[in-house]
Design an enzyme around this catalytic site. Structure first.
Site, PDB file in Angstrom:
ATOM      1  N   HIS A 148       0.842  -1.192   0.000  1.00 39.09           N
ATOM      2  CA  HIS A 148       0.000   0.000   0.000  1.00 39.09           C
ATOM      3  C   HIS A 148       0.878   1.243   0.000  1.00 39.09           C
ATOM      4  CE1 HIS A 148       0.784  -0.957   4.217  1.00 39.09           C
ATOM      5  NE2 HIS A 148       0.604   0.321   4.502  1.00 39.09           N
ATOM      6  N   VAL A 149       0.317   2.322  -0.516  1.00 38.46           N
ATOM      7  CA  VAL A 149       1.019   3.596  -0.589  1.00 38.46           C
ATOM      8  C   VAL A 149       0.153   4.643   0.106  1.00 38.46           C
ATOM      9  CG1 VAL A 149       1.939   5.383  -2.127  1.00 38.46           C
ATOM     10  CG2 VAL A 149       2.135   2.959  -2.762  1.00 38.46           C
TER      11      VAL A 149
END
Length: 129
Positions: A82-83
């Protein structure tokens, strides 16, 4: 949910660091960036750019951190890639993300730094990973 396509999702986390803090995740599971398929990584970062530009247009932040942590020592706590897109303003709750000036890593051994640079250059010249 603020955005989705066939390969990615973007949504606000339950405990945002700042107003507009958004998570971008791939639909396909991978524990971290190192485990991602190249095409999935390209799709993920395409969505990071789309959502990041929209956050900038809507909120007009003074800056934005784009954060991905790979591995527990890098503070990864959810082991699905995830970012974080974190819009920033002076005095926000995030605080600095780097060590204070002068307290970061210093390699006093120029030969070790040169050897690392040569190894990295050789690795990058090798077969695509």
């Amino acid at each position: 949910m603020v955005y989705e396509d066939a390969h990615t999702l973007a949504f606000f986390p339950l405990a945002p660091a700042t107003r507009g803090h958004t998570l971008v995740v791939p639909r396909a599971h991978s524990a971290d960036l190192w485990a991602m398929d190249e095409a999935d990584a390209q799709r993920l970062f395409h969505t990071v750019m789309v959502v990041g530009r929209a956050l900038r247009a809507v909120l007009g932040p003074d800056g934005m951190n784009i954060i991905n942590s790979a591995g527990a020592v890098a503070t990864q706590s959810v082991f699905h890639t995830h970012v974080h897109l974190v819009p920033r303003r002076p005095g926000d709750a995030m605080g600095p993300i780097w060590p204070p000036k002068g307290e970061g890593f210093r390699d006093e051994d120029d030969a070790a730094t040169d050897a690392l640079g040569a190894r990295l250059t050789a690795a990058l010249a090798g077969p695509a990973r």
